[in-house]
Write a protein that holds these residues in place. Structure first.
Motif, mmCIF file in Angstrom:
data_model
loop_
_atom_site.group_PDB
_atom_site.id
_atom_site.type_symbol
_atom_site.label_atom_id
_atom_site.label_comp_id
_atom_site.label_asym_id
_atom_site.label_seq_id
_atom_site.Cartn_x
_atom_site.Cartn_y
_atom_site.Cartn_z
ATOM 1 N N THR A 301 4.058 17.678 -12.768
ATOM 2 C CA THR A 301 2.799 18.276 -12.434
ATOM 3 C C THR A 301 2.054 17.462 -11.474
ATOM 4 O O THR A 301 1.689 17.640 -10.561
ATOM 5 N N GLY A 302 2.012 15.960 -11.656
ATOM 6 C CA GLY A 302 1.521 15.044 -10.883
ATOM 7 C C GLY A 302 2.150 15.041 -9.539
ATOM 8 O O GLY A 302 1.222 14.728 -8.528
ATOM 9 N N LEU A 303 3.472 15.018 -9.437
ATOM 10 C CA LEU A 303 4.124 15.038 -7.968
ATOM 11 C C LEU A 303 3.701 16.250 -7.206
ATOM 12 O O LEU A 303 3.447 16.183 -5.976
ATOM 13 N N GLY A 304 3.587 17.458 -7.866
ATOM 14 C CA GLY A 304 3.340 18.646 -7.314
ATOM 15 C C GLY A 304 2.052 18.531 -6.586
ATOM 16 O O GLY A 304 1.715 18.855 -5.689
ATOM 17 N N LEU A 305 0.906 17.862 -7.399
ATOM 18 C CA LEU A 305 -0.619 17.707 -6.968
ATOM 19 C C LEU A 305 -0.661 16.712 -6.007
ATOM 20 O O LEU A 305 -1.965 16.915 -5.431
ATOM 21 N N ALA A 306 0.121 15.965 -5.844
ATOM 22 C CA ALA A 306 -0.020 14.599 -5.012
ATOM 23 C C ALA A 306 -0.272 15.065 -3.485
ATOM 24 O O ALA A 306 0.090 16.008 -2.984
ATOM 25 N N THR A 307 -1.238 14.341 -2.904
ATOM 26 C CA THR A 307 -1.341 14.364 -1.482
ATOM 27 C C THR A 307 -1.094 13.210 -0.704
ATOM 28 O O THR A 307 -0.926 13.479 0.521
ATOM 29 N N HIS A 308 -1.309 11.954 -1.074
ATOM 30 C CA HIS A 308 -0.754 11.008 -0.438
ATOM 31 C C HIS A 308 0.006 9.888 -1.264
ATOM 32 O O HIS A 308 0.132 10.175 -2.621
ATOM 33 N N SER A 309 0.630 8.918 -0.828
ATOM 34 C CA SER A 309 1.352 8.007 -1.633
ATOM 35 C C SER A 309 0.179 6.739 -1.981
ATOM 36 O O SER A 309 -1.056 6.812 -1.572
ATOM 37 N N GLY A 310 0.727 5.973 -2.748
ATOM 38 C CA GLY A 310 -0.093 5.154 -3.351
ATOM 39 C C GLY A 310 0.582 4.429 -4.548
ATOM 40 O O GLY A 310 1.676 4.493 -4.865
ATOM 41 N N ALA A 311 -0.144 3.139 -5.020
ATOM 42 C CA ALA A 311 0.501 2.448 -6.167
ATOM 43 C C ALA A 311 0.610 3.631 -7.327
ATOM 44 O O ALA A 311 1.732 3.393 -8.406
#
Length: 403
Positions: A301-311
């Motif tokens: 779910t987190g990967l689907g909602l992600a919009t950019h990279s980061g730590a």
């Protein structure tokens, strides 16, 4: 736990070492396949889903066959030798392909090798220790397997940073393949009957006998059959891990850091596979699987909602490593718990068949949702399958199958 690890038989450690070496080579190349497909072979997510789905699903048929024959002949080492040999010596050929159908063929050969070795190897591990040590053994095996998955991506990242071409990395994978064969030759198993004594004619007769000796799925315990259905549902949402790396690249992770991201997943799985699987010996397999499936759902779910990279992206991938640690060894330990002793190889064969054959619709569906819908739709579907599978484990499988 450390005293219990030291007391494990030599066969368990040898099989674990083989997995470590094999996965060091395999995982050095695995994170690079999406890059190789897109930058060299000019193919996209749908082709990636097709390649991974066909290779895994077709080869999974051999996992059932090899498990059934192993039950009859009581011989695992020949399957381990051939399986690791096919996979190891096929990978360097990727350096010479010029179109994705050839890559499909090589990946198919790699998965055929895995299909031949997986069920006999798992049955040999299960029979090497008492019932109350199965979680520990399968956890250790997965830990060593994942340790190779840490070493491989780190090597890939180092070589890419030095400017080594992608093609050359595939050629170097022939060296660990030879080492795996040497280690497999050192495995010793109970001398119940040797392949040389059986001969080709008797081997064929043994195969027919094995099919008749309660190795059919309908003759397996009901709780085991329900467990397989739940695993099938979960696997429908568990597409190839290559999609995770593709997603990371799209979110802005630099090419040289993609192997490092996968190494972080494998490092977490390496550190926690043994203790979490051993914990299932005390708290129960199903409770541990429910926690693992829930972690999977949250990560997707987190990967689907992600919009950019980061730590924080490394945190999500680390959570995925916890899912692997809490489920891979425990799933197999539960198979051994539920299966009849005389049909343990076949039980692992059915388990591997279900998980393998479901990868074809899983990868195709995920690739289709990812391309024609959106990454959020694809990852949300996978997360929903995981959460539903966790619910069914508690309400449908646990009453009769908790260990």
């Amino acid at each position: 736990m450390f005293a219990a690890l030291r007391a494990l038989p030599r066969t368990v450690w040898l099989i674990g070492l083989i997995s470590l070496v094999n996965d060091s080579a395999s995982e050095m190349l695995y994170p690079l396949l999406p890059l190789y497909l897109s930058s060299v072979l000019m193919a996209g997510p749908r082709v990636l889903g097709l390649i991974e789905g066909i290779a895994e699903a077709t080869a999974s048929l051999l996992k059932l066959l090899s498990g059934i024959v192993m039950d009859s002949t009581r011989r695992a080492r020949p399957w381990i030798l051939v399986g690791y040999g096919m996979a190891g010596f096929g990978r360097p050929l990727i350096a010479f392909v010029s179109s994705w159908p050839w890559l499909l063929l090589i990946r198919f050969g790699d998965r055929v090798g895995k299909g031949l070795r997986s069920s006999p190897r798992d049955a040999l591990l299960a029979s090497s220790v008492p019932d109350d040590r199965r979680g520990l053994v399968f956890g250790l095996h997965r830990a060593l397997d994942n340790a190779g998955a840490v070493i491989g991506p780190l090597l890939a990242a180092m070589l890419l940073a030095r400017g080594v071409p992608l093609r050359d990395l595939f050629l170097w994978s022939a060296l660990p393949a030879a080492l795996c064969i040497l280690l497999a030759c050192a495995i010793r198993e109970p001398a119940v009957v040797t392949a040389e004594r059986i001969g080709a004619r008797h081997a064929a007769s043994a195969l027919k006998t094995a099919f008749a000796r309660r190795q059919r799925l309908r003759d397996m315990p009901p709780a085991f059959r329900r467990y397989l259905l739940v695993v099938a549902l979960f696997t429908l949402g568990n597409a190839s891990n290559l999609f995770l790396l593709l997603r990371a690249r799209e979110l802005g992770v630099p090419e040289a850091q993609v192997p490092l991201l996968w190494a972080a997943v494998s490092l977490v799985a390496t550190l926690f596979s043994t203790p979490l699987s051993a914990l299932s010996d005390r708290v129960g397999r199903i409770r541990m699987l429910v926690c693992g499936y829930a972690a999977y759902g949250m990560c997707y779910t987190g990967l689907g909602l992600a919009t950019h990279s980061g730590a924080w992206l490394f945190g999500l991938f680390a959570g995925y490593g916890l899912f692997i640690a809490a489920t891979e060894g425990v799933e197999k330990a539960l198979v051994a718990d539920m299966a009849p002793v005389s049909g343990r190889g076949a039980a692992f064969g059915w388990f591997n068949l279900v998980t393998g054959i479901m990868l074809l619709p899983a990868s195709l569906l995920f690739g289709w949702l990812y391309t024609l819908g959106s990454p959020l739709l694809a990852f949300a579907f996978s997360g929903s399958c995981a959460l539903l599978a966790a619910l069914l484990l508690v309400t449908w499988v646990a009453p009769a199958g908790e260990h």
